[in-house]
Design a protein around this motif. Structure first.
Motif, PDB file in Angstrom:
ATOM      1  N   HIS A  29       0.866  -1.183   0.000  1.00 14.81           N
ATOM      2  CA  HIS A  29       0.000   0.000   0.000  1.00 14.81           C
ATOM      3  C   HIS A  29       0.896   1.225   0.000  1.00 14.81           C
ATOM      4  CE1 HIS A  29      -3.097   2.871   0.980  1.00 14.81           C
ATOM      5  NE2 HIS A  29      -3.990   1.928   0.705  1.00 14.81           N
ATOM      6  N   THR A  50     -13.760   4.143   3.440  1.00 11.32           N
ATOM      7  CA  THR A  50     -12.789   3.152   3.013  1.00 11.32           C
ATOM      8  C   THR A  50     -12.398   2.310   4.215  1.00 11.32           C
ATOM      9  OG1 THR A  50     -11.922   4.585   1.275  1.00 11.32           O
ATOM     10  CG2 THR A  50     -10.503   2.781   1.990  1.00 11.32           C
ATOM     11  N   ASN A 121     -15.364   1.607  -0.175  1.00 11.89           N
ATOM     12  CA  ASN A 121     -14.154   0.957  -0.653  1.00 11.89           C
ATOM     13  C   ASN A 121     -13.616   0.023   0.436  1.00 11.89           C
ATOM     14  OD1 ASN A 121     -11.874   0.476  -2.269  1.00 11.89           O
ATOM     15  ND2 ASN A 121     -10.767   2.188  -1.379  1.00 11.89           N
ATOM     16  N   GLN A 123     -10.077  -2.312   1.320  1.00 11.18           N
ATOM     17  CA  GLN A 123      -8.694  -2.619   0.982  1.00 11.18           C
ATOM     18  C   GLN A 123      -8.193  -3.655   1.985  1.00 11.18           C
ATOM     19  OE1 GLN A 123      -6.991   1.474  -0.786  1.00 11.18           O
ATOM     20  NE2 GLN A 123      -7.135   1.494   1.417  1.00 11.18           N
ATOM     21  N   VAL A 131      -1.142  -5.341  -0.681  1.00 12.52           N
ATOM     22  CA  VAL A 131      -2.573  -5.332  -0.987  1.00 12.52           C
ATOM     23  C   VAL A 131      -2.966  -6.679  -1.579  1.00 12.52           C
ATOM     24  CG1 VAL A 131      -4.403  -4.205  -2.313  1.00 12.52           C
ATOM     25  CG2 VAL A 131      -2.521  -2.830  -1.368  1.00 12.52           C
ATOM     26  N   LEU A 134      -8.809  -5.398  -3.553  1.00 16.06           N
ATOM     27  CA  LEU A 134      -9.455  -4.075  -3.591  1.00 16.06           C
ATOM     28  C   LEU A 134     -10.892  -4.326  -4.016  1.00 16.06           C
ATOM     29  CD1 LEU A 134      -6.762  -1.976  -5.449  1.00 16.06           C
ATOM     30  CD2 LEU A 134      -7.327  -1.873  -3.030  1.00 16.06           C
TER      31      LEU A 134
END
Length: 195
Positions: A29, A50, A121, A123, A131, A134
């Protein structure tokens, strides 16, 4: 999720001085640092909610779930906290509930409340910050209205004490049980309110 729509309105762009970064699966990230013990947090720094989730491998079940269908969403509220809850189901058995309290700077939360975006969102990173998944979903209008309405009633940042107390008292199952809930109906291809 099939049939989801995203409203990327005027208020959906970041309202902070944060640099724009490219977040890619399989790469670290670009600006988040994994906490020592992992965990998940909710941020409005991008202009919309998020969920930043750091977990210790193996992550196959979580990756499968988050890559699957959002089968339910809910909002737990009490006098001090608002906790959105999202349940994802992948091809493997079991579901994964993702939740974190709205606990961000007042300006960021107010900018999101005033915006016309419905995006959320997710993550998922491993403990090194790489990551893994997503995911973006669009909230139905009634869910978005309920979430923004609940968030507008609290002082921000609200602190995580209420969330921690709710988890200690109710547990994850109780957090879901006492939430206002919407369940995905695959035949109608929409979320149906449950209470």
């Amino acid at each position: 999720m099939a049939g989801s729509m995203f409203f990327l309105g005027r208020g959906s762009t970041p309202q902070t001085d944060m640099e724009v970064h490219r977040v890619e699966v399989g790469k670290p990230h670009p600006y988040l640092t994994p906490p020592p013990n992992g965990g998940q947090a909710l941020s409005f720094a991008t202009g919309f909610p998020t969920f930043n989730i750091f977990l210790t491998p193996p992550l196959q079940a979580e990756i499968s779930s988050l890559s699957g269908t959002c089968v339910a969403c809910g909002i737990y509220t009490d006098a001090t906290t608002v906790v959105p809850v999202f349940v994802f189901q992948g091809k493997s058995p079991g579901a994964w509930a993702i939740h974190a309290p709205i606990d961000d700077a007042p300006g960021m939360v107010q900018d999101w409340i005033a915006s016309d975006t419905n995006i959320v969102n997710f993550q998922l990173m491993d403990r090194r910050g790489i990551v893994q998944v997503l995911r973006h979903i669009g909230l139905p209008p009634d869910v978005l209205e309920a979430l923004k309405g609940a968030a507008s009633k609290l002082r921000h940042p609200a602190g995580i004490d209420g969330y921690v107390r709710a988890l200690e008292t109710l547990g994850e199952d109780g957090l879901w049980k006492w939430s206002k809930r919407w369940i995905w109906d695959p035949k109608r291809k929409e979320f149906q309110a449950q209470r």
